[in-house]
Scaffold this motif. Structure first.
Motif, short mmCIF file in Angstrom:
data_model
loop_
_atom_site.label_atom_id
_atom_site.label_comp_id
_atom_site.label_asym_id
_atom_site.label_seq_id
_atom_site.Cartn_x
_atom_site.Cartn_y
_atom_site.Cartn_z
N UNK A 1 75.55 -4.92 79.87
CA UNK A 1 74.61 -4.08 80.42
C UNK A 1 74.68 -2.74 79.98
N UNK A 2 75.55 -2.31 79.39
CA UNK A 2 75.78 -1.21 78.91
C UNK A 2 76.55 0.08 79.52
N UNK A 3 77.41 -0.72 80.59
CA UNK A 3 78.19 0.25 81.32
C UNK A 3 79.72 0.84 80.69
N UNK A 4 79.61 1.25 81.07
CA UNK A 4 81.17 2.39 79.82
C UNK A 4 82.31 1.69 81.43
N UNK A 5 83.52 1.80 80.36
CA UNK A 5 84.63 1.65 81.64
C UNK A 5 85.62 3.34 81.87
N UNK A 6 86.48 2.34 82.61
CA UNK A 6 87.04 3.63 83.65
C UNK A 6 87.80 3.82 82.20
N UNK A 7 88.62 3.14 81.77
CA UNK A 7 89.88 2.75 81.33
C UNK A 7 90.39 1.52 80.02
N UNK A 8 91.37 1.45 79.54
CA UNK A 8 91.79 0.85 78.75
C UNK A 8 93.29 0.81 78.90
N UNK A 9 93.75 -0.58 78.50
CA UNK A 9 95.88 -0.75 79.03
C UNK A 9 95.68 -1.84 77.46
N UNK A 10 96.80 -1.87 76.62
CA UNK A 10 97.20 -2.80 75.86
C UNK A 10 97.43 -3.97 76.99
N UNK A 11 97.48 -5.35 76.22
CA UNK A 11 97.34 -6.01 76.51
C UNK A 11 98.58 -7.02 77.33
N UNK B 1 92.36 7.12 80.54
CA UNK B 1 90.94 7.29 81.28
C UNK B 1 90.24 7.74 80.35
N UNK B 2 88.28 7.83 80.28
CA UNK B 2 87.30 8.64 79.65
C UNK B 2 87.08 9.60 80.73
N UNK B 3 86.99 9.45 82.09
CA UNK B 3 87.08 11.32 82.94
C UNK B 3 88.34 11.83 82.53
N UNK B 4 89.67 11.24 82.76
CA UNK B 4 90.50 12.58 82.01
C UNK B 4 90.46 12.93 80.56
N UNK B 5 90.47 11.74 79.74
CA UNK B 5 90.24 12.30 78.60
C UNK B 5 89.35 13.41 78.15
N UNK B 6 88.10 13.21 78.98
CA UNK B 6 86.62 14.22 78.45
C UNK B 6 87.43 15.35 79.46
N UNK B 7 88.68 15.53 79.73
CA UNK B 7 88.91 17.18 80.31
C UNK B 7 90.29 17.62 79.26
N UNK B 8 90.93 16.58 78.04
CA UNK B 8 91.86 16.93 77.74
C UNK B 8 91.68 16.91 76.23
N UNK B 9 90.54 16.93 76.14
CA UNK B 9 89.60 16.29 74.41
C UNK B 9 89.89 17.73 73.62
N UNK B 10 89.92 19.07 74.29
CA UNK B 10 90.58 19.99 73.85
C UNK B 10 92.00 20.19 72.89
#
Length: 430
Positions: A98-108, A64-73
């Motif tokens: 339209x330029x929007x960013x997803x929440x997260x990605x999962x292996x197919x 998830x990007x909202x999580x990754x943003x808080x533990x990237x350090x």
């Protein structure tokens, strides 16, 4: 390791408004920090957890990007920069048309039969993407994460990386354009989103609650707008050519936050400014609720004076005591009454985002207190957060009003914000 740790504290102070100064501490407090028995345990535990993956935690398969943003350090301590860069680039490859960013990605291959709430991209065939559309923090979280990546690694080449027919720098601005086109009200000059509990991702209306639909009540809140301001500050610093366009927008949104969302009399942010009515009963006084997380992000965005930061902390401490909770990681107080959210995860009161205790945000409050010079208060308030990591031998997603662990037991967001806070404490002694 020391060199990277120093870059973390430099980053965290860089993220503070220019008027704020690095804190100093007296010898007594310095000795307490130096001899603290919890900090080394939590720090080492965080590093160990980070080595096991970049998904949000053992209860989540997604990155998830909202999580990754808080533990990237934290990730930068144990992960090669090429891997961090690649994780970020996946979000750009799966950016919406339209330029929007997803929440997260999962292996197919991890997607089960019958699961349909996913999107796909020809630019990234390995993954399936998911987005909770009630949120308005995916785009801003990605901008912030790229900014932190550059500050941590010095690698500006990511901005020139070509993804499809656009560079990353162009895609960052495209994501901000999406917010202005689809998540902005000209009437108030603010970013909009669905009604949720503070920074949460569950709306009160019928259904599971994570997607905007015909029942949604659109509103403005401080969390989404503070995240937007931080993202614009980051983008302008990374890509100076964007200042002419986005500098004024940033300043106007900041001004409108104070005009429309700040209650000067109560010295707090209102929970919501509604565009099409409230989902709650007409006799419900929602402004009695204090939003802890949004207030913290407003501190980071420079929307509060040092005096107002202290007043906000005092209010948090008072309400934690009234609730009988354990830390200022409390999402909000008082909680929404039982039944006000259809999704049962938000009921009864003090459940999940409706009054649960989340170190994921509490740790960020600690960081802001240090930045604003309230180090003694920060040290006092981080203690229950550190202690429960040791007591439960893990980083749990959230905690009940009785301080019982709930959710994922390896929640990397909690590990990340505590790690960064600890490094900030340690560097005050140097």
């Amino acid at each position: 390791m020391k060199k990277i740790a120093l870059s973390i504290v430099a980053l965290t102070f860089a993220l503070t408004a220019s008027a704020q100064q690095k804190a100093t501490i007296d010898k007594n407090l310095a000795d307490k920090i130096k001899n603290d028995s919890y900090m080394p345990f939590v720090k080492n535990k965080a590093l160990a957890v980070m080595k096991t993956g970049v998904n949000a935690g053992d209860g989540y398969r997604e990155v998830w990007i909202r999580d990754y943003n808080t533990f990237i350090e934290l990730a930068a301590q144990v992960t090669k920069k090429e891997e961090i860069k690649e994780n970020l680039l996946v979000f750009f490859r799966m950016q919406g048309e339209d330029g929007n960013i997803i929440d997260g990605y999962t292996p197919k291959e991890k997607i089960g039969k019958g699961e349909k709430d996913f999107s796909y991209s020809k630019l990234e065939p390995r993954y399936a993407a998911h987005k909770n559309t009630v949120e308005t923090d995916q785009e801003t979280s990605l901008v912030q994460a790229v900014y932190k990546y550059i500050k941590l690694t010095g690698d500006k080449s990511i901005l020139n990386e070509k993804v499809g027919d656009k560079t990353v720098s162009q895609r960052l601005e495209w994501a901000m354009d999406f917010l202005m086109a689809h998540r902005f009200t000209k009437k108030y000059g603010l970013i909009t989103g669905a009604t949720t509990a503070d920074w949460g991702d569950v709306q009160p209306e019928p259904g599971y609650g994570v997607d905007v639909d015909g029942n949604t009540h659109i509103a403005c809140d401080i969390y989404d707008n503070a995240m937007f301001i931080i993202a614009l500050d980051n983008m302008i610093e990374m890509i100076p050519s964007t200042k002419n366009k986005w500098g004024k927008i940033r300043n106007d949104v900041a001004k409108n936050c104070r005009t429309y969302l700040w209650d000067a009399k109560k010295q707090k942010f209102i929970p919501h400014l509604y565009l099409n009515g409230s989902p709650f009963p007409s006799d419900f006084d929602e402004n009695n609720i204090f939003y802890f997380g949004g207030t913290t992000v407003a501190m980071e965005a420079g929307l509060l004076s040092k005096k107002e930061v202290k007043a906000s902390l005092d209010e948090m401490v008072k309400r934690v005591k009234e609730a009988g909770a354990s830390s200022i990681g409390l999402t909000l107080y008082p909680p929404y009454p039982n039944g006000y959210f259809v999704n049962k995860i938000m009921n009864p009161v003090y459940s999940y985002q409706n009054g649960g205790d989340w170190t994921w945000f509490g740790g960020r409050t600690i960081q802001q207190l240090i930045k604003y010079g309230y180090v003694e208060e920060a040290y006092r308030e981080i203690q229950p957060m550190l202690k429960r990591v040791k007591d439960n031998n893990g980083f749990y997603e959230w905690y009940s009003i009785k301080n019982e662990p709930r959710g994922s037991g390896t929640f990397r967001g909690e590990a990340g914000v505590l790690y960064t806070a600890i490094v900030m404490f340690e560097n005050l002694n140097k």
